[in-house]
Scaffold this motif. Structure first.
Motif, PDB file in Angstrom:
ATOM      1  N   SER A   2      41.843  34.888  33.495  1.00 38.33           N
ATOM      2  CA  SER A   2      40.598  35.629  33.281  1.00 38.33           C
ATOM      3  C   SER A   2      40.874  37.126  33.195  1.00 38.33           C
ATOM      4  O   SER A   2      41.820  37.635  33.792  1.00 38.33           O
ATOM      5  CB  SER A   2      39.612  35.348  34.414  1.00 38.33           C
ATOM      6  OG  SER A   2      40.150  35.761  35.651  1.00 38.33           O
ATOM      7  N   THR A   3      40.041  37.812  32.405  1.00 36.96           N
ATOM      8  CA  THR A   3      40.187  39.251  32.243  1.00 36.96           C
ATOM      9  C   THR A   3      39.710  39.959  33.496  1.00 36.96           C
ATOM     10  O   THR A   3      38.616  39.663  33.998  1.00 36.96           O
ATOM     11  CB  THR A   3      39.366  39.733  31.032  1.00 36.96           C
ATOM     12  OG1 THR A   3      39.784  39.016  29.881  1.00 36.96           O
ATOM     13  CG2 THR A   3      39.553  41.228  30.823  1.00 36.96           C
ATOM     14  N   ASP A 368      31.529  40.195  40.310  1.00 32.78           N
ATOM     15  CA  ASP A 368      31.301  40.042  38.873  1.00 32.78           C
ATOM     16  C   ASP A 368      30.623  41.263  38.264  1.00 32.78           C
ATOM     17  O   ASP A 368      30.771  41.522  37.064  1.00 32.78           O
ATOM     18  CB  ASP A 368      30.465  38.790  38.593  1.00 32.78           C
ATOM     19  CG  ASP A 368      31.227  37.498  38.872  1.00 32.78           C
ATOM     20  OD1 ASP A 368      32.462  37.574  39.048  1.00 32.78           O
ATOM     21  OD2 ASP A 368      30.589  36.429  38.931  1.00 32.78           O
ATOM     22  N   ALA A 369      29.892  42.021  39.075  1.00 24.71           N
ATOM     23  CA  ALA A 369      29.241  43.243  38.601  1.00 24.71           C
ATOM     24  C   ALA A 369      30.156  44.457  38.706  1.00 24.71           C
ATOM     25  O   ALA A 369      29.747  45.571  38.359  1.00 24.71           O
ATOM     26  CB  ALA A 369      27.958  43.489  39.399  1.00 24.71           C
ATOM     27  N   GLY A 370      31.379  44.261  39.172  1.00 26.37           N
ATOM     28  CA  GLY A 370      32.305  45.371  39.314  1.00 26.37           C
ATOM     29  C   GLY A 370      31.976  46.311  40.447  1.00 26.37           C
ATOM     30  O   GLY A 370      32.406  47.467  40.448  1.00 26.37           O
TER      31      GLY A 370
END
Length: 623
Positions: A2-3, A368-370
């Motif tokens: 995954s990136t 996931d939202a950084g």
């Protein structure tokens, strides 16, 4: 593969500034830990008489192991007492942990105990004036337990308000040791928080009897385990997990359940494996670093956690050589969305939060939202992504981890970062001629976030409650200034008992706010409260110059704490504390005079410890 998710630019910028600001102090802290780790287990260098004292009471097999270095020896530091519901489950933990450590190839000893007091019991009483200072006593008690130099790793047993921060500060002074925090979990849900709050407010208005109030409180706080509202105790548990000091998903399973027991065993096995070199190294001084502390700030803001952690996180960071500030928290709050509605920010309790997806979902959506740094060390291994997993019992009674929920099961309690309750974290720093303060806005309705009204000055919370009961506060807008409640004045007690009375006035249509150099903690609710004001009144801060009728503005939108005609106000002589309030004797308060005389300001963590990053802050407070 995954990136990698790009970190939010504000989170990245805040982290970079924390790293730069802390360069010298963090480097010195890391070097001290490195030197201690290279020296190896200190018991191997103890003189024979010293070592014999260290294992005199051990069982024969443990004595033999302690004579050499074949097995790691783990310290247990416990906050057990059987009066407090949150800590009562720890009675049986040492025996259980020792057995689990032996199975994992080590041995364990109870290194010491620490005091654990309950703000819920001491609320409004003289004992509350010991509460905040007890954090530093706990830190010192932890250090005393570990100072015998008999240990290769440690397990910390604590839950509530000042206990976990104190254990962590103490453990960080032995930053070379792998350390796991072993929680006990919240009690099962009782009377709903909304119903409990309604009875409290009715009692404040004289519409409910004391018997009705006691019945409601007893139905809410009814068994072993942490109180289920989202105050400092449960904020502690959430933060220990995000810091990587709990095992994944360990914070909120209830006491007395098979899953809780299995997680306790697993914590002992994991830290033993680290100490034996059979798992990734995770010394506590490496786990708690600049990135993990920023993660803790983000999680606190996203969940609407206790304002006490604007003190504790700063103090914890300084113990790890990191200079964290209120400005860092405020800047993060502007971009961290509010994802949880747990009482007092909503009607649900932590058991509802756990059922809705709990920590695995919260960590997942923030990653996931950084908004969280993924590349951190944890006791479970490298990377915070491990904490998106949740524990499951196997048929043999042990625990494994599976992928946690990818969706919230109750959007009224827990939401993804893409659909938050609010776009910000609900915490602001207020600045102005009256000093600096923090305000929690997550439970304050928009129409109440700016209040301009005449001040009504009180030197003690009892005076405000008496004025309320005499109806002297009825029918008018006001900013209640409750001063001489700071750490140097009287230990900075929490002022929970004011919330129902002020809530009554607000519900009647009055514009109401409170400004204080004291604390409100998890009770910060629907009434705007500018708290932790620094410089504090007892040290000549601006609050000491306010008189009844001065027009004060609490503006949580603009982030200001102002007074009309500040030049005139600040030119007045500072009001002194009433003589009776200055005589802090009885209930042990005389023993803490040294703490009150040396404590630093609120924005430096209100600590008595002269950590390098905080050296100049106490001087700046004495105006």
């Amino acid at each position: 593969m995954s990136t990698p998710i790009e970190i939010h630019p504000v989170v990245a910028a805040v982290t970079e500034r924390v790293v730069a600001r802390s360069a010298a102090t963090r480097a010195a802290y890391v070097e001290r830990n490195r030197a201690a780790a290279q020296a190896g287990p200190a018991r191997t260098r103890l003189a024979c008489a010293n070592l014999a004292h260290g294992f005199a009471a051990a069982e024969p097999a443990d004595k033999e192991a302690l004579r050499g270095t074949v097995k790691p020896n783990l310290a247990i530091v416990t906050s057990y007492n059987d009066m407090l519901s949150a800590h009562q489950p720890f009675e049986t933990y040492p025996r259980q942990l020792k057995k689990a450590v032996i199975r994992a190839g080590g041995i364990a000893q109870v290194a010491g105990g620490v005091p654990a007091m309950c703000d819920g019991i001491t609320q409004g009483r003289a004992g509350m004036q010991l509460s905040l200072h007890s954090r530093d006593v706990i830190a010192m008690s932890t250090a005393i337990g570990l100072s015998h130099d008999m240990f290769d790793a440690a397990m910390m047993l604590g839950v509530c308000d000042k206990i976990v921060p104190g254990l962590l500060i103490g453990a960080l002074s032995f930053g070379h040791l792998p350390t796991v925090f072993v929680p006990a979990g919240p009690m099962a849900s009782g009377l709903g928080n909304k119903e409990k709050a309604a009875v409290r407010q009715r009692y404040a208005e004289g519409l409910a009897t004391r018997e009705e109030l006691l019945e409601a409180e007893a139905a809410s706080y009814h068994s072993a385990g942490t109180c289920t509202f989202y105050g400092t105790a449960n904020s502690n548990q959430l933060l220990m997990e995000v810091l990587g000091l709990h095992l994944p998903g360990a914070s909120f399973p209830n006491p007395g359940t098979p899953l809780r027991s299995a997680l306790t065993d697993a914590a002992a096995a994991r830290v033993t494996a680290i100490a034996r070199g059979a798992a990734e190294p995770a010394a506590i001084g490496d786990v708690v670093d600049e990135r993990s502390l920023v993660n803790a700030c983000v999680a606190l803001l996203a969940s609407g956690g206790s304002t006490n952690h604007t003190l504790h996180l700063v103090a914890i960071a300084r113990a790890a050589g990191v200079d964290l500030t209120w400005d860092d928290l405020s800047e993060l709050s502007a971009v961290v969305p509010s994802l949880c509605r747990i009482y007092p920010n909503g009607s649900a309790d932590v058991n509802h939060f756990q059922a809705a997806g709990g920590m695995p979902f919260l960590v997942r959506t923030l990653l996931d939202a950084g908004l969280l740094h993924e590349d951190v060390q944890t006791v479970a291994g490298p990377g915070l992504r491990r904490y998106t997993e949740e524990p499951r019992l196997l048929e043999d009674g042990t625990v494994t981890w599976v992928e946690g929920p990818t969706e919230s099961l109750d959007h009224d309690v827990l939401r993804p970062a893409t659909d938050p309750f609010a776009p910000d974290g609900g915490l602001r720093v207020l600045d102005g001629p009256l000093g600096r303060a923090v305000i929690k806005t997550s439970a304050v309705a928009g129409e109440h976030r700016v209040v301009t009204a005449p001040a009504v000055v009180f030197e003690d919370q009892a005076d405000l409650l008496a004025a309320f009961e005499r109806h002297e506060l009825d029918g008018r807008d006001l900013v209640a200034v409750v001063r001489h409640q700071g750490p140097a004045a009287n230990g900075m007690p929490e002022l929970h008992k004011l919330t129902p009375a002020l809530g009554v006035l607000q519900d009647r249509g009055q514009k109401v706010a409170i400004v204080t150099d004291g604390r409100m903690s998890g009770a910060s609710g629907k009434v705007p409260a500018a708290i932790h004001v620094t410089p504090e009144a007892a040290l000549g801060g601006p609050l000491a110059r306010i008189v009844d009728g001065d027009v004060v503005t609490v503006d949580a939108v603009a982030g200001t704490l102002t007074v009309a005609d500040p030049d005139t106000v600040l030119a007045r002589p500072a009001a002194q504390r009433p003589e009776a309030a200055s005589d802090l004797a009885g209930t042990g308060r005389e023993l803490f005079a040294m703490f009150r005389g040396t404590v630093g300001p609120a924005d430096a963590g209100a600590s008595v410890f002269p950590f390098p990053a905080a050296q100049e802050a106490p001087v700046a407070q004495h105006v």
